[in-house]
Structure formats: structure tokens, C-alpha cells
Design a protein around this motif. Structure first.
Motif, PDB file in Angstrom:
ATOM      1  N   ALA A 150       0.850  -1.183   0.000  1.00  0.00           N
ATOM      2  CA  ALA A 150       0.000   0.000   0.000  1.00  0.00           C
ATOM      3  C   ALA A 150       0.889   1.237   0.000  1.00  0.00           C
ATOM      4  O   ALA A 150       2.025   1.211   0.473  1.00  0.00           O
ATOM      5  N   VAL A 151       0.387   2.338  -0.550  1.00  0.00           N
ATOM      6  CA  VAL A 151       1.113   3.608  -0.589  1.00  0.00           C
ATOM      7  C   VAL A 151       0.242   4.679   0.044  1.00  0.00           C
ATOM      8  O   VAL A 151      -0.954   4.768  -0.246  1.00  0.00           O
ATOM      9  N   LYS A 152       0.841   5.481   0.910  1.00  0.00           N
ATOM     10  CA  LYS A 152       0.092   6.495   1.653  1.00  0.00           C
ATOM     11  C   LYS A 152       0.772   7.845   1.522  1.00  0.00           C
ATOM     12  O   LYS A 152       2.001   7.931   1.442  1.00  0.00           O
ATOM     13  N   MET A 153      -0.040   8.900   1.505  1.00  0.00           N
ATOM     14  CA  MET A 153       0.461  10.269   1.468  1.00  0.00           C
ATOM     15  C   MET A 153       0.168  10.959   2.790  1.00  0.00           C
ATOM     16  O   MET A 153      -0.939  10.844   3.329  1.00  0.00           O
ATOM     17  N   TYR A 154       1.160  11.672   3.307  1.00  0.00           N
ATOM     18  CA  TYR A 154       1.030  12.424   4.553  1.00  0.00           C
ATOM     19  C   TYR A 154       1.362  13.886   4.291  1.00  0.00           C
ATOM     20  O   TYR A 154       2.387  14.191   3.677  1.00  0.00           O
ATOM     21  N   ALA A 155       0.531  14.798   4.764  1.00  0.00           N
ATOM     22  CA  ALA A 155       0.848  16.224   4.792  1.00  0.00           C
ATOM     23  C   ALA A 155       1.170  16.582   6.234  1.00  0.00           C
ATOM     24  O   ALA A 155       0.384  16.308   7.148  1.00  0.00           O
ATOM     25  N   LEU A 156       2.331  17.200   6.443  1.00  0.00           N
ATOM     26  CA  LEU A 156       2.839  17.467   7.783  1.00  0.00           C
ATOM     27  C   LEU A 156       3.211  18.939   7.932  1.00  0.00           C
ATOM     28  O   LEU A 156       3.756  19.542   7.004  1.00  0.00           O
ATOM     29  N   THR A 157       2.922  19.479   9.099  1.00  0.00           N
ATOM     30  CA  THR A 157       3.228  20.882   9.377  1.00  0.00           C
ATOM     31  C   THR A 157       4.123  20.982  10.606  1.00  0.00           C
ATOM     32  O   THR A 157       4.197  20.059  11.422  1.00  0.00           O
ATOM     33  N   THR A 158       4.796  22.111  10.733  1.00  0.00           N
ATOM     34  CA  THR A 158       5.634  22.334  11.904  1.00  0.00           C
ATOM     35  C   THR A 158       4.843  22.911  13.066  1.00  0.00           C
ATOM     36  O   THR A 158       5.312  22.904  14.202  1.00  0.00           O
ATOM     37  N   ASP A 159       3.663  23.416  12.784  1.00  0.00           N
ATOM     38  CA  ASP A 159       2.785  23.966  13.820  1.00  0.00           C
ATOM     39  C   ASP A 159       1.516  23.147  13.899  1.00  0.00           C
ATOM     40  O   ASP A 159       1.136  22.456  12.947  1.00  0.00           O
ATOM     41  N   ILE A 160       0.838  23.227  15.029  1.00  0.00           N
ATOM     42  CA  ILE A 160      -0.448  22.533  15.167  1.00  0.00           C
ATOM     43  C   ILE A 160      -1.405  23.065  14.117  1.00  0.00           C
ATOM     44  O   ILE A 160      -1.589  24.282  13.993  1.00  0.00           O
ATOM     45  N   PRO A 161      -2.005  22.180  13.304  1.00  0.00           N
ATOM     46  CA  PRO A 161      -2.856  22.638  12.200  1.00  0.00           C
ATOM     47  C   PRO A 161      -4.051  23.450  12.683  1.00  0.00           C
ATOM     48  O   PRO A 161      -4.642  23.157  13.719  1.00  0.00           O
ATOM     49  N   LYS A 162      -4.352  24.487  11.901  1.00  0.00           N
ATOM     50  CA  LYS A 162      -5.546  25.287  12.151  1.00  0.00           C
ATOM     51  C   LYS A 162      -6.536  24.997  11.047  1.00  0.00           C
ATOM     52  O   LYS A 162      -6.262  25.237   9.864  1.00  0.00           O
ATOM     53  N   ARG A 163      -7.668  24.464  11.396  1.00  0.00           N
ATOM     54  CA  ARG A 163      -8.678  24.117  10.408  1.00  0.00           C
ATOM     55  C   ARG A 163      -9.474  25.332   9.989  1.00  0.00           C
ATOM     56  O   ARG A 163      -9.717  26.251  10.775  1.00  0.00           O
ATOM     57  N   THR A 164      -9.876  25.340   8.740  1.00  0.00           N
ATOM     58  CA  THR A 164     -10.712  26.426   8.235  1.00  0.00           C
ATOM     59  C   THR A 164     -12.056  25.877   7.833  1.00  0.00           C
ATOM     60  O   THR A 164     -12.224  24.693   7.582  1.00  0.00           O
ATOM     61  N   GLY A 165     -13.043  26.756   7.729  1.00  0.00           N
ATOM     62  CA  GLY A 165     -14.403  26.330   7.411  1.00  0.00           C
ATOM     63  C   GLY A 165     -14.849  26.771   6.045  1.00  0.00           C
ATOM     64  O   GLY A 165     -15.980  27.210   5.873  1.00  0.00           O
ATOM     65  N   LYS A 166     -13.965  26.692   5.060  1.00  0.00           N
ATOM     66  CA  LYS A 166     -14.303  27.159   3.718  1.00  0.00           C
ATOM     67  C   LYS A 166     -15.354  26.268   3.084  1.00  0.00           C
ATOM     68  O   LYS A 166     -15.420  25.078   3.318  1.00  0.00           O
ATOM     69  N   THR A 167     -16.207  26.878   2.251  1.00  0.00           N
ATOM     70  CA  THR A 167     -17.168  26.102   1.491  1.00  0.00           C
ATOM     71  C   THR A 167     -16.477  25.494   0.289  1.00  0.00           C
ATOM     72  O   THR A 167     -15.371  25.870  -0.081  1.00  0.00           O
ATOM     73  N   ARG A 168     -17.136  24.543  -0.367  1.00  0.00           N
ATOM     74  CA  ARG A 168     -16.553  23.897  -1.531  1.00  0.00           C
ATOM     75  C   ARG A 168     -16.283  24.896  -2.648  1.00  0.00           C
ATOM     76  O   ARG A 168     -15.252  24.839  -3.319  1.00  0.00           O
TER      77      ARG A 168
END
Length: 315
Positions: free
Chosen positions: A285-303
Motif C-alpha cells: 500500500a502507498v500512503k500520502m502524509y501532509a505534515l506541518t511544523t505547527d499545530i494545524p488550524k482548520r478552516t471552514g471554507k465552502t466547496r
């Protein structure tokens, strides 16, 4: 379905796309182990079927002193120096998965771009680093269309020469606004980026060659190369549990839990993951990871806003 070629011992001869080899069931953890957390105490095996109680046991045997570690990295590069500089060569005989690989990566990158560039990337000069770039396959098919500049990092000189020829001398899409800029013939474990240069550092099918210590050291050094809000993107083979050591090319396929423990040691935060689809089922299996140096901040954008905020790319 393609059937991978194996030796009489069952050792896979393809990398980075390898047949699945399931490590043995986890053995009881050792109470006196201090090097690894419980999530990394799973048993593993090498490509000859030799079993290890945990990663520490395997690393001590193969890289336990400076001479062994030097030999480990020498053998890994030597393996790739014997591989032809073609898409089929760098994909271990599975060149037919190139399109699916690029499509999966592009979809993942697009979702991240909508979060990174809230202003649509207008007026920004965005830069990526392609780690383990090989012949420039990922840069040419994906990154150079999204980024104004892409730097390539690759320790195998004839791969990097092929990348330079393809991306600079033969690439008619190259321009002053979308181009491959720097070609570094340096191994990951010795590379330190310029501070604040990159929006994305892309690491695909190469981090398995690094020992755990050098894995952590690389990401800690590479952090300084990210701009504020930048991402690491790691795309790798995933073992079902524990790890699998390929003795031929000196690489380790780690489990998802193993990766996550190392990311934590690096001080990185998991922002988003995605499974690669469309590969033959007999491969890891192959997996992709997105990683940040800071705690992620989620946004509430619409599609609709997500689509509107995506930076323009070269078609």
C-alpha cells in the motif's frame, strides 16, 4: 494484474514499488527497551525472512557502528547506480503506474493548496523541493506545473543528469515563471536547505533509505527550509505492521504506526493523509502524509471557495 519478479528466495527485486511482504506477528515487547515507544515495538523481517523483535534490533545489526552505517548508505546508492535512468527504471519495472501515481498526488496537492493559499496564491512566488527526485519524474509531471520554482535533490548522479536534461534542455513547457532551478547531488542525510525557501518539501519513495536517527535529523534540519505555513508531503510504501527490510537496496518499509511515531519525534504535526489508489493489489500500500511544523488550524471554507482559491497552474 502484473506479477512481480522475485528471486528463488522470494526476495523482491523491485523498488520503490515492491510486492507485499508481511512481517511476522508482533512479539512481546521488552521491558528494558528505552529507544522506542510501544507503538514501534512491533516485530519485523528482512527480505530473506529473518525476523527481528523490533526496529532497534534490526538497526543495531545493520548500522550499529560508523562503519556499518557508512556501508549501509554506500550500498543503497550503489544499487541505484546500476538502474537505468528511465521511468520504468526508477519505478522498479512498474512504469505503468506513473499516471495513477501522478493523479493521486495531484489530487492531494490540490486539497492542500486550497488551505495554504487563502488568497488564491495571487502575487506569490511559490517554491518546492523534490527529495529523492530521481530523473525528475514527479517534478516534470506534477510539481513544475504548480510551483514557480522546483529544486531537485538526488544522490545518484546519472539520475540527476537525466533530470537536468529533461527539465532544462528538453522541456519546452519550462519558462521563467515555472522552472526547475537547482539540482543538488546530495543524499538526504547530508542535506540542509536554505532557510525559508520552500512552500512544500516533497519526499517520495526515498525516506526508507534513512535510518531512524537520520530520518528524524533530516526533518528537523529541513524545517528551517519551509516558509511560514509550509508543508512536508511524504509519500511512501506502507507495511501492514512493523517493518520490512530490503537487504538488496538497503531500504526499510515502515508501517503507518511506525511513520507516525517518527513524525512525532521530528516535532511534526499530521495535517492530512490520503491512500494512493489504482496500483496493482500485490504491491505494498502507498500512503500520502501532509505534515506541518505547527499545530494545524482548520478552516471552514465552502466547496465553492476551495475551488475559487486554487492557484492557477500550467495546463
Amino acid at each position: 494484474m502484473l506479477t512481480p519478479t522475485v528471486t528463488l528466495t522470494g526476495r523482491p527485486v523491485f523498488f520503490p514499488l515492491k510486492p507485499q511482504l508481511s512481517p511476522p506477528a508482533p512479539l512481546p515487547t521488552r521491558t528494558n527497551s528505552k529507544s522506542y515507544s510501544s507503538s514501534m515495538e512491533s516485530a519485523g523481517a528482512d527480505s530473506d525472512g529473518r525476523e527481528f523483535k523490533n526496529p532497534g534490533e534490526m538497526w543495531r545489526e545493520h548500522t550499529g557502528d560508523s562503519s556499518l552505517k557508512t556501508q549501509w548508505y554506500h550500498d543503497g546508492v550503489a544499487y541505484w547506480e546500476g538502474v537505468e535512468a528511465t521511468v520504468d527504471g526508477v519505478l522498479g519495472g512498474y512504469g505503468l503506474v506513473n499516471d495513477a501515481d501522478v493523479k493521486g498526488s495531484e489530487s492531494f496537492l490540490q486539497t492542500l493548496f486550497s488551505d495554504i493559499f487563502l488568497d488564491g496564491g495571487i502575487g506569490r512566488h511559490i517554491v518546492a523541493l523534490d527529495c529523492g527526485s530521481g530523473i525528475g519524474r514527479v517534478t516534470k509531471n506534477l510539481l513544475i506545473r504548480y510551483f514557480n520554482e522546483v529544486d531537485l535533490l538526488e544522490p545518484v548522479s546519472h539520475f540527476l543528469d537525466a533530470a537536468r536534461e529533461s527539465l532544462v534542455h528538453e522541456n519546452h513547457m519550462a519558462s521563467e515563471t515555472h522552472k526547475a532551478t537547482n539540482f543538488f547531488c546530495i543524499p538526504l542525510q547530508e542535506f540542509t536547505p536554505n532557510p525559508g525557501r520552500y512552500d512544500v518539501i516533497w519526499v517520495q519513495w526515498c525516506i526508507g533509505h534513512l535510518t531512524d536517527d537520520d530520518f528524524v535529523s533530516f526533518f528537523k534540519r529541513a524545517k528551517i527550509g519551509l516558509k511560514p505555513g509550509g508543508f512536508f508531503i511524504v509519500k511512501e510504501n506502507i507495511a501492514k505492521s512493523g517493518f520490512v527490510l530490503d537487504k538488496e537496496d538497503r531500504s526499510v518499509t515502515r508501517s503507518d504506526a511506525y511513520f507516525k511515531e517518527l513524525f512525532t519525534q521530528c516535532g511534526l504535526h499530521l495535517y492530512k493523509t490520503k491512500d494512493q489508489r489504482g496500483f496493482p493489489k500485490d504491491l505494498f500500500a502507498v500512503k500520502m502524509y501532509a505534515l506541518t511544523t505547527d499545530i494545524p488550524k482548520r478552516t471552514g471554507k465552502t466547496r465553492s471557495k476551495v475551488q475559487a482559491n486554487r492557484p492557477a497552474i500550467i495546463k
